[in-house]
Structures are given as structure tokens and as C-alpha cells.
Motif scaffolding. Structure first.
Motif, PDB file in Angstrom:
ATOM      1  N   GLN A  52       2.160  34.828   9.144  1.00  0.00           N
ATOM      2  CA  GLN A  52       1.663  35.618  10.268  1.00  0.00           C
ATOM      3  C   GLN A  52       2.680  36.679  10.682  1.00  0.00           C
ATOM      4  OE1 GLN A  52       1.027  33.933  14.386  1.00  0.00           O
ATOM      5  NE2 GLN A  52      -1.120  34.225  13.779  1.00  0.00           N
ATOM      6  N   ASP A  53       3.955  36.304  10.746  1.00  0.00           N
ATOM      7  CA  ASP A  53       5.002  37.259  11.112  1.00  0.00           C
ATOM      8  C   ASP A  53       5.083  38.391  10.096  1.00  0.00           C
ATOM      9  OD1 ASP A  53       5.594  35.782  13.334  1.00  0.00           O
ATOM     10  OD2 ASP A  53       7.349  34.784  12.466  1.00  0.00           O
ATOM     11  N   SER A  54       4.973  38.050   8.823  1.00  0.00           N
ATOM     12  CA  SER A  54       5.017  39.062   7.772  1.00  0.00           C
ATOM     13  C   SER A  54       3.833  40.018   7.899  1.00  0.00           C
ATOM     14  CB  SER A  54       5.004  38.382   6.393  1.00  0.00           C
ATOM     15  OG  SER A  54       4.923  39.337   5.365  1.00  0.00           O
ATOM     16  N   PHE A  55       2.647  39.459   8.154  1.00  0.00           N
ATOM     17  CA  PHE A  55       1.446  40.282   8.300  1.00  0.00           C
ATOM     18  C   PHE A  55       1.570  41.223   9.492  1.00  0.00           C
ATOM     19  CE2 PHE A  55      -2.769  40.878  10.220  1.00  0.00           C
ATOM     20  CZ  PHE A  55      -3.431  41.504   9.176  1.00  0.00           C
ATOM     21  N   LEU A  56       2.014  40.698  10.635  1.00  0.00           N
ATOM     22  CA  LEU A  56       2.136  41.521  11.838  1.00  0.00           C
ATOM     23  C   LEU A  56       3.246  42.561  11.694  1.00  0.00           C
ATOM     24  CD1 LEU A  56       1.659  38.827  14.625  1.00  0.00           C
ATOM     25  CD2 LEU A  56      -0.005  40.509  13.813  1.00  0.00           C
ATOM     26  N   ASN A  57       4.296  42.219  10.956  1.00  0.00           N
ATOM     27  CA  ASN A  57       5.416  43.145  10.776  1.00  0.00           C
ATOM     28  C   ASN A  57       4.981  44.416  10.044  1.00  0.00           C
ATOM     29  OD1 ASN A  57       8.287  43.844  10.880  1.00  0.00           O
ATOM     30  ND2 ASN A  57       8.247  43.519   8.658  1.00  0.00           N
ATOM     31  N   GLU A  80      -7.908  35.752   9.244  1.00  0.00           N
ATOM     32  CA  GLU A  80      -7.588  34.572  10.054  1.00  0.00           C
ATOM     33  C   GLU A  80      -6.244  34.743  10.752  1.00  0.00           C
ATOM     34  OE1 GLU A  80      -7.787  31.278   7.418  1.00  0.00           O
ATOM     35  OE2 GLU A  80      -9.926  31.530   7.000  1.00  0.00           O
ATOM     36  N   LEU A  81      -5.262  35.307  10.046  1.00  0.00           N
ATOM     37  CA  LEU A  81      -3.955  35.553  10.654  1.00  0.00           C
ATOM     38  C   LEU A  81      -4.090  36.499  11.847  1.00  0.00           C
ATOM     39  CD1 LEU A  81      -1.753  36.066   7.449  1.00  0.00           C
ATOM     40  CD2 LEU A  81      -1.679  34.094   8.987  1.00  0.00           C
ATOM     41  N   LEU A  82      -4.900  37.540  11.671  1.00  0.00           N
ATOM     42  CA  LEU A  82      -5.068  38.536  12.724  1.00  0.00           C
ATOM     43  C   LEU A  82      -5.780  37.951  13.939  1.00  0.00           C
ATOM     44  CD1 LEU A  82      -4.935  41.382  13.849  1.00  0.00           C
ATOM     45  CD2 LEU A  82      -6.926  41.979  12.446  1.00  0.00           C
ATOM     46  N   ILE A  83      -6.847  37.228  13.696  1.00  0.00           N
ATOM     47  CA  ILE A  83      -7.601  36.646  14.817  1.00  0.00           C
ATOM     48  C   ILE A  83      -6.757  35.630  15.568  1.00  0.00           C
ATOM     49  CG2 ILE A  83      -9.574  35.177  15.403  1.00  0.00           C
ATOM     50  CD1 ILE A  83     -11.174  36.635  13.269  1.00  0.00           C
ATOM     51  N   ASN A  84      -6.024  34.809  14.845  1.00  0.00           N
ATOM     52  CA  ASN A  84      -5.157  33.821  15.510  1.00  0.00           C
ATOM     53  C   ASN A  84      -4.060  34.495  16.314  1.00  0.00           C
ATOM     54  OD1 ASN A  84      -6.433  31.444  14.752  1.00  0.00           O
ATOM     55  ND2 ASN A  84      -5.361  31.326  12.799  1.00  0.00           N
ATOM     56  N   ALA A  85      -3.555  35.624  15.796  1.00  0.00           N
ATOM     57  CA  ALA A  85      -2.528  36.364  16.540  1.00  0.00           C
ATOM     58  C   ALA A  85      -3.094  36.883  17.857  1.00  0.00           C
ATOM     59  CB  ALA A  85      -2.006  37.524  15.692  1.00  0.00           C
ATOM     60  N   LEU A  86      -4.349  37.299  17.851  1.00  0.00           N
ATOM     61  CA  LEU A  86      -4.994  37.750  19.096  1.00  0.00           C
ATOM     62  C   LEU A  86      -5.190  36.589  20.067  1.00  0.00           C
ATOM     63  CD1 LEU A  86      -7.760  40.179  17.742  1.00  0.00           C
ATOM     64  CD2 LEU A  86      -5.619  40.793  18.891  1.00  0.00           C
ATOM     65  N   LEU A  87      -5.656  35.466  19.537  1.00  0.00           N
ATOM     66  CA  LEU A  87      -5.913  34.304  20.395  1.00  0.00           C
ATOM     67  C   LEU A  87      -4.637  33.815  21.072  1.00  0.00           C
ATOM     68  CD1 LEU A  87      -8.339  32.258  18.092  1.00  0.00           C
ATOM     69  CD2 LEU A  87      -8.951  33.677  20.055  1.00  0.00           C
ATOM     70  N   GLU A  88      -3.505  33.977  20.372  1.00  0.00           N
ATOM     71  CA  GLU A  88      -2.238  33.450  20.889  1.00  0.00           C
ATOM     72  C   GLU A  88      -1.450  34.470  21.699  1.00  0.00           C
ATOM     73  OE1 GLU A  88      -0.287  32.350  17.309  1.00  0.00           O
ATOM     74  OE2 GLU A  88      -1.539  30.565  16.939  1.00  0.00           O
ATOM     75  N   HIS A  89      -1.861  35.748  21.658  1.00  0.00           N
ATOM     76  CA  HIS A  89      -1.038  36.784  22.272  1.00  0.00           C
ATOM     77  C   HIS A  89      -1.118  36.723  23.800  1.00  0.00           C
ATOM     78  CE1 HIS A  89       0.811  40.696  22.960  1.00  0.00           C
ATOM     79  NE2 HIS A  89       1.219  40.649  21.699  1.00  0.00           N
ATOM     80  N   PRO A  90       0.031  36.798  24.489  1.00  0.00           N
ATOM     81  CA  PRO A  90       0.029  36.701  25.964  1.00  0.00           C
ATOM     82  C   PRO A  90      -0.770  37.823  26.643  1.00  0.00           C
ATOM     83  CG  PRO A  90       2.208  37.326  25.129  1.00  0.00           C
ATOM     84  CD  PRO A  90       1.406  36.887  23.947  1.00  0.00           C
ATOM     85  N   GLU A  91      -0.851  38.999  26.029  1.00  0.00           N
ATOM     86  CA  GLU A  91      -1.611  40.092  26.632  1.00  0.00           C
ATOM     87  C   GLU A  91      -3.119  39.847  26.599  1.00  0.00           C
ATOM     88  OE1 GLU A  91      -0.658  43.995  25.285  1.00  0.00           O
ATOM     89  OE2 GLU A  91       1.518  43.639  25.301  1.00  0.00           O
TER      90      GLU A  91
END
Length: 521
Positions: free
Chosen positions: A15-20, A54-65
Motif C-alpha cells: 500500500q505504501d509503495s502504491f501511494l508513494n 483494493e489498495l486504493l479503496i482501503n487507503a481511502l477507508l483508513e484515511h483520517p481526512e
């Protein structure tokens, strides 16, 4: 570290690699989420692979904003989906909206109904039509997660919807994911003709996404990358070919050839040239087919690629057999068979035996034809070649039809039809249906014959098999004549004649003229 912790750690790294590598589009997505109101707003999110989605959607679900956002993931992965608006309305009725939160619908899986080969997929045609009605029926932002090829088809087949108020954000895959995907498909080759229909479509989806990623890579001029791109294009051509998408196949074969020539990959060039010839053969463009097969043969012989030399020889035999030049076809087949036996290729040997059976059938040497087909069938059963098994069963049915053993012929043809339908082999399906039509016509069951022939004709017209279409029209003429439907028979013969003339098959044109004259006034 236990296995669960290891999996969690690996997932976090992915996930970190994808977001980076996607910082800018991800920040734009967060901004969009913040500013969209609860009226209908459309966002199109281009994500190549399901793992990245899936990585992107999970990143949205977990993001504090996004803590004040109610995301609802709606999976519409049915390939038979037609009415997306109705499905959205039904889904909304079942969602419990949380107070003080903005509801955003995340749509996944729609690429399955958008499809790959067919023109004007029903889901897009309907979506284009009901565009304005979405304002009243779905009053929430909708984010569509789609791969690149599906977005391209969306723009083409739902232009009004595409032109509407919308935002497109593109996300790239991680280098490691790209390498893993490449290894799994580029270097683990399976003949797509033996895959069932859903797997063919999934294969094209993966190949298209891989091609898009490699074409957009900064190091795309690297020789290794270009070799992979050429390989992907060739495999795309082969898979479209297996689905009856010959024009798409030709496009990708040509791309593969251009790249292979650029990097001096003569093996790849020979392979794609031969495949290009096969596609033109399927379209009934025989002079083009022979030209490409001869080019492939010359390269394969020069560089000592025995397998590709054998493939080109069998392809040349197939074209000459289609042209009615059966003795010349047999000569090519025997040369190819000798090479296949020398290098120990059972798959190629089985194909050659089958084609020799066809040629001897055309020469009315029926017992010899049956012997070759039975040998071929035995090998195909041994090696698990379902595509080849379907072809051998079909050809055995044809020989028994010629011998007047119609019930036995129908049994073989029904077995062939079942296999071709199961694996989505459209050319073979059309051929089995056509031959069943002829068998039932010979039994005097002309109405049933017409039903099979019309099913075959529809497929042949869809995939562009002009020779098969001409044969089906001619056989329909025969069946209509026996039912004393002379007007329908004449129309069928005339349609067949036009196609035979375009294919420059003069003997068949003469047969049509004679058939039309036999109808009288």
C-alpha cells in the motif's frame, strides 16, 4: 513474526509503495471527496489491476481526512448487467445512511459487463440513454473504478455520459506488481483457444492493463521492455483470435511485428507474421494470408526455428485447403508433420493429423480421413487439448455425414458443439452448428436444419468469417428449396454468390448460378 503479522506487513508495504508513486492523484482524489456535494457527481478512477483497486479503496477507508465520509462499495461484476441505474436505485434502498456523514458510492466490477470484444455493450447503451435520469434517481456522488480499456469503451459507447460533469483520475501500478503480473502471463504461456470464455476475457483484461502500463513506463525504449510489449501484443492477438475478434487480433499482431523488427527479434517476428496470416485466413483473405505465411516461413527457415517453420507450413496447408487445392495442402502438411515428429511436438502432430484428415476427406478418401482424425483425437485426449478435441470430433462428424451415416455424424457434431460452446471458441461453434444443419437437412428435417444454419450464420457474420457465412447461405438455400420456399432460397443463393465472388472462389460461384437456375421462374 507469525504469518498474520507477516501478511499485514507485506500488505502495508504494498500500500505504501502504491501511494508513494500515486501521491498526486491520491491527493486530488481526497480533495474531490472533500468538495463534492450530495448531488450527483461522477468521478472515473482509472486503476489497472484489482489488487491496486483494493489498495486504493482501503487507503481511502483508513484515511483520517475521510472520517466523515460514508463509503459504500457496490460490486457490479455480473457480465450480464444491463440496467445500472436500476441496480443503483435498488442498492440505495438497502443502504442505511449514517447521520452527519456524506455518502459516496464506490462502483467496482463494471468492466465485466462493459466487456472487451462486442460492440455497443448493453450496459453502456442504457447508461448513455438514462444519463439525465440519474440526477433524480441517484442523488449521491458516484466513483467508478475501471481499468483503462473499460474507460476507452465507456467514452466510445456512452459518449453522452462520458461528456457529462465528471473527473478522471489515473493511478499507476507499482513496479513490483507489474513484474509479478508480467511473470504470471508473459512467461507462463497457455494456448488461449483451450480456455473457457470467462478466462479468455480475463486474460485480455490483464494483457490490456499490462500493455498500458509498459507503454507508459519511462524505460519503455529498453530492449527487454520492448520484447515484453511485443510478446503482450502477440498474446493479445492470439486471445482475440480465439474469441473471433479477428480485426482486433490483426491490429495487435501488426504492433507485435513492428516492435520485433525494431529490436531484431526474428523469432517473435516469424511467430506474429504466421499468426497474422491465420487471422486473414479466418477472414477469407487468402492472398494476404499466404503472403504473411511465406514471410514467416522464410524467416523461420533462415534462423533455424524448426517449430515456427512447422507452424508456417501447416498454416500454408490450411489456406490451400480452403482454396480447394487439397493435394498442395497435403504436401505442406506432410512437410510440417515430419518436423513435428522430429522435434517431438505432440500438440503439433495432433493438429497435422487432423488437417491431413480434412484434406483426404475433400479428396473423398473417407477411410483414410477417418484414420487420421482418430489418431489426432487420441493424442488430443491424451494431452488435454480441448480446442483440438472439438475440431477432431467436428471433422469426424463431417466424414460420417459424407458416408451417409447421419445419426453417427450428429452424435460427433453435438459433442464438438458442446466443447466449443464451453470454451467460447466462436469459429468452431459456428462450424459445428453449420455441419449439424447440413446433417439434419440430409435426414429430411429441413426446418431443424434451417435453425442450426441460422445460428451458425449469426456467429459467422459477427466474427467476420466470410467463407463460413457463404457456405451457410448456400446450405440455407438448399434447405429452403426442399421446403418449396423458392424466394428465400433464391435470396440465400444470391447472398452466397456475392460472398464467393468477393473471395474469388469461382467454382462456388458457378454452383450458386446453377442452384439459382434450378429454382426456375
Amino acid at each position: 513474526m507469525n504469518s498474520n503479522n507477516l501478511e499485514s506487513s507485506n500488505y502495508k508495504q504494498e500500500q505504501d509503495s502504491f501511494l508513494n508513486i500515486n501521491q498526486q492523484p491520491f491527493n486530488e482524489l481526497l480533495t474531490l471527496i472533500d468538495f463534492v456535494d450530495e448531488k450527483l457527481n461522477i468521478a472515473l478512477i482509472e486503476v489497472k489491476f484489482s489488487q491496486d483497486r483494493e489498495l486504493l479503496i482501503n487507503a481511502l477507508l483508513e484515511h483520517p481526512e475521510c472520517s466523515d465520509i460514508q463509503f459504500e462499495i457496490l460490486d457490479f461484476s455480473s457480465p450480464n448487467l444491463r440496467f445500472l441505474r436500476d441496480e443503483l436505485v435498488t442498492a440505495l434502498q438497502q443502504i442505511k445512511i449514517e447521520p452527519d456523514k456524506k455518502l459516496i458510492l464506490l462502483i467496482t466490477g463494471l468492466e465485466k459487463s462493459i466487456g472487451i470484444v462486442e460492440e455497443y455493450p448493453a450496459v453502456l447503451t442504457n447508461l448513455n440513454f438514462v444519463r439525465d435520469d440519474l440526477r433524480n434517481s441517484v442523488c449521491h456522488p458516484i466513483f467508478f473504478f475501471l481499468p483503462d480499456y473499460a474507460l476507452t469503451r465507456l467514452a466510445k459507447y456512452a459518449p453522452d455520459f462520458w461528456a457529462w460533469n465528471r473527473k478522471v483520475l489515473s493511478f499507476n501500478t507499482s513496479r513490483q506488481n507489474l513484474i509479478t503480473k508480467s511473470d504470471s502471463i508473459v512467461y507462463s504461456y497457455n494456448d488461449p483457444r483451450n480456455l473457457e470464455l470467462p478466462y479468455k476475457e480475463s486474460r485480455i483484461e490483464l494483457l490490456l492493463n499490462l500493455l498500458d502500463e509498459y507503454n507508459s513506463a519511462n524505460e519503455k525504449q529498453n530492449k527487454n521492455n520492448l520484447s515484453i510489449i511485443s510478446n503482450i501484443c502477440n498474446q493479445l492477438g492470439e486471445t482475440y483470435d480465439a474469441l473471433g475478434g479477428y480485426k482486433q487480433a490483426i491490429n495487435y499482431y501488426q504492433q507485435s511485428i513492428e516492435i520485433a523488427q525494431q529490436i531484431d527479434d526474428q523469432d517473435g517476428e516469424a511467430r506474429s507474421l504466421n499468426n497474422l496470416g491465420n487471422a486473414y485466413d479466418s477472414l477469407g483473405e487468402y492472398s494476404q494470408a499466404i503472403n504473411y505465411h511465406q514471410k514467416s516461413l522464410a524467416i523461420a527457415y533462415r534462423i533455424g526455428n524448426s517449430q515456427e517453420e512447422a507452424n508456417s507450413l501447416i498454416s500454408l496447408g490450411n489456406v490451400h485447403n480452403s482454396l480447394g487445392e487439397h493435394s498442395q495442402a497435403i504436401d505442406y502438411y506432410q512437410k510440417s508433420l515430419a518436423i513435428q515428429q522430429q522435434i517431438g511436438n505432440l500438440y503439433g502432430k495432433a493438429a497435422l493429423l487432423n488437417n491431413l484428415g480434412n484434406a483426404y476427406h475433400s479428396l473423398r478418401e473417407y477411410s483414410r480421413a477417418i484414420d487420421y482424425h482418430q489418431q489426432s483425437l487420441a493424442i488430443k485426449q491424451q494431452i488435454g487439448d480441448r480446442y483440438g478435441k472439438g475440431a477432431s470430433l467436428n471433422n469426424l462428424g463431417n466424414v460420417y455425414h459424407s458416408l451417409g451415416e447421419y445419426s453417427r455424424a450428429i452424435d460427433y457434431l453435438q459433442q464438438s458443439l458442446a466443447i466449443t460452446q464451453q470454451i467460447g471458441e466462436r469459429y468452431g461453434e459456428a462450424l459445428s452448428l453449420s455441419n449439424l444443419g447440413k446433417a439434419y437437412d440430409s435426414l429430411g428435417e429441413h426446418s431443424q436444419a434451417i435453425d442450426y444454419l441460422r445460428q451458425s450464420l449469426a456467429i459467422q457474420q459477427q466474427i467476420g468469417d466470410r467463407h463460413g457465412e457463404a457456405d451457410s447461405w448456400f446450405n440455407l438455400g438448399l434447405a429452403y428449396k426442399k421446403l418449396q420456399q423458392k424466394s428465400e432460397a433464391k435470396t440465400a443463393y444470391e447472398n452466397a454468390k456475392d460472398l464467393y465472388q468477393a473471395l474469388k472462389l469461382e467454382e462456388n460461384v458457378d454452383d450458386c448460378d446453377n442452384a439459382i437456375q434450378s429454382l426456375g421462374e
